[in-house]
Structure formats: structure tokens, C-alpha cells
Write an enzyme that holds these catalytic residues in place. Sequence first.
Site, PDB file in Angstrom:
ATOM      1  CG  HIS A   1     -12.119   2.774   9.703  1.00  0.00           C
ATOM      2  ND1 HIS A   1     -12.351   2.402   8.391  1.00  0.00           N
ATOM      3  CD2 HIS A   1     -11.514   3.998   9.648  1.00  0.00           C
ATOM      4  CE1 HIS A   1     -11.916   3.355   7.587  1.00  0.00           C
ATOM      5  NE2 HIS A   1     -11.388   4.323   8.314  1.00  0.00           N
TER       6      HIS A   1
ATOM      7  N   GLY B   1      -9.576  10.819   2.234  1.00  0.00           N
ATOM      8  CA  GLY B   1      -8.436  11.514   1.683  1.00  0.00           C
ATOM      9  C   GLY B   1      -7.209  11.471   2.553  1.00  0.00           C
TER      10      GLY B   1
ATOM     11  NE  ARG C   1     -12.968   8.412  11.536  1.00  0.00           N
ATOM     12  CZ  ARG C   1     -12.120   8.162  10.558  1.00  0.00           C
ATOM     13  NH1 ARG C   1     -11.274   7.168  10.659  1.00  0.00           N
ATOM     14  NH2 ARG C   1     -12.127   8.893   9.475  1.00  0.00           N
TER      15      ARG C   1
ATOM     16  CE  LYS D   1      -2.746 -11.607   3.839  1.00  0.00           C
ATOM     17  NZ  LYS D   1      -3.118 -12.152   5.123  1.00  0.00           N
TER      18      LYS D   1
ATOM     19  NE  ARG E   1      -6.727   6.227  11.213  1.00  0.00           N
ATOM     20  CZ  ARG E   1      -7.550   6.590  10.227  1.00  0.00           C
ATOM     21  NH1 ARG E   1      -7.326   7.715   9.570  1.00  0.00           N
ATOM     22  NH2 ARG E   1      -8.567   5.840   9.905  1.00  0.00           N
TER      23      ARG E   1
ATOM     24  N   GLY F   1       0.843  -1.195   0.000  1.00  0.00           N
ATOM     25  CA  GLY F   1       0.000   0.000   0.000  1.00  0.00           C
ATOM     26  C   GLY F   1       0.875   1.242   0.000  1.00  0.00           C
TER      27      GLY F   1
ATOM     28  CD  GLU G   1     -12.163  12.645   6.006  1.00  0.00           C
ATOM     29  OE1 GLU G   1     -12.556  11.971   5.070  1.00  0.00           O
ATOM     30  OE2 GLU G   1     -11.115  12.376   6.623  1.00  0.00           O
TER      31      GLU G   1
ATOM     32  CD  GLU H   1      -4.871  -0.285   9.829  1.00  0.00           C
ATOM     33  OE1 GLU H   1      -5.041  -0.194   8.593  1.00  0.00           O
ATOM     34  OE2 GLU H   1      -5.771  -0.647  10.619  1.00  0.00           O
TER      35      GLU H   1
ATOM     36  CG  HIS I   1     -15.635   5.032   9.772  1.00  0.00           C
ATOM     37  ND1 HIS I   1     -16.852   5.620   9.521  1.00  0.00           N
ATOM     38  CD2 HIS I   1     -14.714   5.787   9.118  1.00  0.00           C
ATOM     39  CE1 HIS I   1     -16.667   6.676   8.740  1.00  0.00           C
ATOM     40  NE2 HIS I   1     -15.373   6.801   8.483  1.00  0.00           N
TER      41      HIS I   1
ATOM     42  CD  GLN J   1     -15.593   5.291   1.147  1.00  0.00           C
ATOM     43  OE1 GLN J   1     -16.109   6.065   1.947  1.00  0.00           O
ATOM     44  NE2 GLN J   1     -16.205   4.220   0.697  1.00  0.00           N
TER      45      GLN J   1
HETATM   46  C1  SIN Z   1     -13.345   8.158   5.784  1.00  0.00           C
HETATM   47  O1  SIN Z   1     -13.314   8.482   4.605  1.00  0.00           O
HETATM   48  O2  SIN Z   1     -14.274   8.431   6.547  1.00  0.00           O
HETATM   49  C2  SIN Z   1     -12.206   7.379   6.319  1.00  0.00           C
HETATM   50  C3  SIN Z   1     -11.001   8.192   6.305  1.00  0.00           C
HETATM   51  C4  SIN Z   1     -10.072   7.704   7.354  1.00  0.00           C
HETATM   52  O3  SIN Z   1     -10.267   6.634   7.898  1.00  0.00           O
HETATM   53  O4  SIN Z   1      -9.147   8.438   7.679  1.00  0.00           O
END
Ligand code: SIN
Length: 551
Positions: A357, A61, A296, A47, A392, A25, A126, A381, A247, A59
Site C-alpha cells: 500500500h 481521508g 495497520r 508521466k 505510517r 498529486g 482509522e 510518498e 494494507h 479513500q
Molecule cells: C484507507 O483508507 O484505509 C487508506 C488510508 C491511508 O492509507 O492512509
Amino acid sequence: MNIELLSARDPGWTEWADVIVVGSGIAGLTAALRLKDQVERVAVVTKDVLQAGSTQWAQGGIAAALGEGDTPAQHEVDTLVAGAGACDLEAVRVLVGEGAEAVRELIEWGAEFDKDPAGNLSLTREGGHRRDRIAHADGDATGAEIQRALMEAVRRAPEILVFEHAMVVDLLTAADGGVAGLTIHVMGEGDADGVGIVRTRAVVLASGGLGQVFSQTTNPAVATADGMAIALRAGATLRDLEFVQFHPTVMYLGEDSRGQQPLISEAVRGEGAFLVDWDGNRLMEGVHELGDLAPRDIVSKAIMKRMLETGHPNMWLDARHLGREFWEKRFPNILASCEQHGVDPSADLIPVAPACHYASGGVRTDLWGRSDVPGLYATGEVACSGVHGANRLASNSLLEGLVFSRRIAEVLPGELRQLEDPAPGAGRVLVPGNALKQLQETMTTKVGVLRNATGLAEAIDELEQLGSTPAAEIDPAAWEATNLLTVSLALAKAALLREETRGSHWREDFAERDDAGFAGHFDVRLRDGETVVSFTPAPATDRTTSTMAGA
Ligand code: SIN
């Protein structure tokens, strides 16, 4: 890039590389790209196929102080506040201080972020951010665009070796305890016969998280905690495992739905969507000054509380007022995923519930990605660099992988070990692959969003029971289930010991944050095969949630 399949080799084959990067990633490919000109032979092992990991699914950013008037100091405050007094201040300063430059390099490598009509980066907001600082791509496909750009950059670099479908089974250490190599199984070759050895002078773990520990997660199927378990067995320390982020807005598909669930990005709330209960009452009103864009953990708790009070299995996200046209332009992929499940978000409420999440903890590293094992580095991660603390901040994860992989590439070439002979490893017992369902059930019901001492103690017993039935067959499912079990046990033990509520760790029986007793970290090590958990108090500088005047 040279994609090599390790298949069709004789059992017991060996390979070598100066550096092996495990995972493909944002963290893994950034490390490989940054190291390729500095060491002779860099190999990436993954793997599945290169794009199978979590980056592809991101999603919202990538957060960085890129906008007019924004500063690293403001990003720092938001990160510390979300982290609930458990962040490492120096690590946060590295993240926010080097973030903007790292994102600019990503753009140079070919990542295309959305722009406003004036040609500037289009930035959104966010949860937990007090500024618009999230760069996004193709509306809601930021991770996919970053993955594409990095894979193309790797394709233009023939010196990087890539081994796909290659599962790392264990890390091999030399007589001095440092890295000597990896055992790798070629996926699809059935059983242990496909295992060979890649000898190496350094390993960069970038293998992602532990999402498959729980029944419902936004993580892909490959997120089976392999890197954390491998590192632990090799002598590394795992830190902050109890801080698993749930999440708040994962699409609820019914109680029988298992595995990877569709995420409804927080950016949808960033654009004005809001949460309501079954009677249409706004859920976040009066709960937090940032309302639907509270950090969150606070939003997840508010949803869970209302679910428990009312006995409903989900709450609702109302984004109807954004309108069809806006949905199509700004969130095309989320729209498609909603529609696939029969929901038109411009006309219907979206059913949502919290789901696993992100692992805020992982392999403990210093500011340069070094673990406790000489020659073993960790980033993304799988790592615990200290930037996330107990919760986070949204969109800091892609940034963490980027920034700390660049740092690893700065120091690693000067620290390369000799190619050492692996010392004989201790044998270990595997659990069968079909233990996974029970493991996920136990973790979800007893170590999930809401925890208490009774449930956690029962979970530890159940997990230990699972570990007492050895696998009849040695195969990838058994390796993965064993890795998940190792990490689940460590996580549950740390969660039991943390008798307070902090960030994403929510204890029914200890409802308050307790700085006098728990300002610090639970560290997990293996001693003679036993999981040992110890507490390390945090330095006073790390205990604040804010270091900025007026924040
Ligand atoms: C999200 O798009 O809500 C997730 C972004 C993140 O986990 O930082």
C-alpha cells in the site's frame, strides 16, 4: 495553467524552468501552487495525465487535529506509536503542528470535506488513532476531491506550466553535484528519440511511491519508483526502504489477480466493520487493545498469521450490519467496487488480504524537504521525511505531502541555484520491460509481508540476475523496469540487514523488535554503480514510541 505537450519537438530539444515539480498529486500541486508567485517559471511534469497518481485513489481521508478536544500532541503520540520507534520526532512535530493549518488552506483552495448536520467537519477514525480526526470527502473519495480542488486551483494559475505524458528519465547534475536539469521522454513517442532536456535551478520530486514492485498493490500503474531511482542515481540517499506498508483490507480477487487491487478503506472498520476468519471467529479479539482499529501492521500480521495457520488465501471483513443505506451514503465508491466484483457488502462478507500500500521510506530529506543533492527537494510518498517511521499512521500520507510541500516553498526561493550546465553523466544499462513480471514475483514471494534471511538472500540473487540481461530496446517500459529493479535491490538489501521485526518489517527469523541493535535507519547510496547500505543510529529522542505522559 498552461498544459503543453512536449510532443512534436525535434529530438534533443531543450526547455527551461526555474523549478520543475515532478508529479501531480497533492504534494506536487501544493508545491507548484505555493511556488508560483515566488519564482518566475514553475513547471509540473507528470508521466501520465495530472490525476493519474495515487492521491486520486485515497479513500479514507486526511488526518489532523481538527476536532473538538483533539490536539497536535495527541496526534503526535498516535503517529509515534504506529511508527514503532523509528520516527524522527522533530519531523512528526512539524507534521502534527502544521497539519490543521495546512488542511484549512486546502479548504480555502476549494476542497470540500464532508460536514456533520451542524456544519462542522465530519471526522472519522482509522487504525492507530485514538480520536476521530480523519477528514473525508464524498464519503470515501477524499483523494479524488483533493485532486479535483488542486487541479482547479492550478487551472486558475496560468503561470504554472504543465507537461503531461512526460516521463523523467534522469536528473542531470552540474560539476558541483547539484541539480542542473532533467532528461524527459515524451510518452508515446516510442523510443529514446523523444528525449529532451529541461534545464532548471531546482527540482521538487513529488512522484509517489514504489507499489509496482509487488504483484498486488493498491497503487496505480504509474507507481514505479521513478523518483527514488532518479534521486539515488543523482547522489541522494534513500532511507527506510524496508518499511513497506501492507494494507490489511485489500479486496482479495484470487491468486492470479495482478496489479492495482481494490482497497477497502480502514474507515469501514472505523465505522464498525470487523475481521473474521473462515469459521466466523473475530480475528482481532485479544490481539490489541484497539481491536480492529489496531495500527495497520498489527492487523496485517494478524490476518497473515491466520492465513498461514489455516492455509486460506484470504480472511473476511464483516460490514453487513452497517446496512445498505449507510453503505450507499458513506462508502459509495467502495460499494460500487465491491459490486463490480460480485460482492454486496450489506449482505456478504468481503474477502480481504494484505497487499502493498505505501512506502514509508524514500528519498531522505531534512525538515524542509531538502535531499543531499543541492537543489533537489522531495515531498510526499517519494520522500522519507521521518514522519512515518516503521509504519505510517493511517491518513498521515496526504497530510505529509501537504505540510512538507508548503515547507519546501518557504525555503526554496531563497536557495535557488544558478542555471548550470549539466556535467556529462555516466552511461547505464537498462533491463527489458518484460523483466517486470519476474521482478514482482520475486519481491512478492520473498520480500513481501513475511520475510526471512534465506528468502531475502535468494531475492537479491534473483534481482541481480535480472539486472545482468540488458534491454534490447530503450523505451519507457525499460526505464520503469530499471527503476523498479534499482529500488527493489536496495529494499531487499536493507530488509536482509534489519535482523528484527519492527512495524511493517516482519522477519520470521527475528521475531522481536531489537532496540539495542536496530534503533536507527538503513541508508542506501550508490557508489560506482554499486548499492551501498549503511546503518545510522537514531538519536535517543527518536527511539521512544511515546513522549506524552499518560499516553
Ligand atoms: C484507507 O483508507 O484505509 C487508506 C488510508 C491511508 O492509507 O492512509
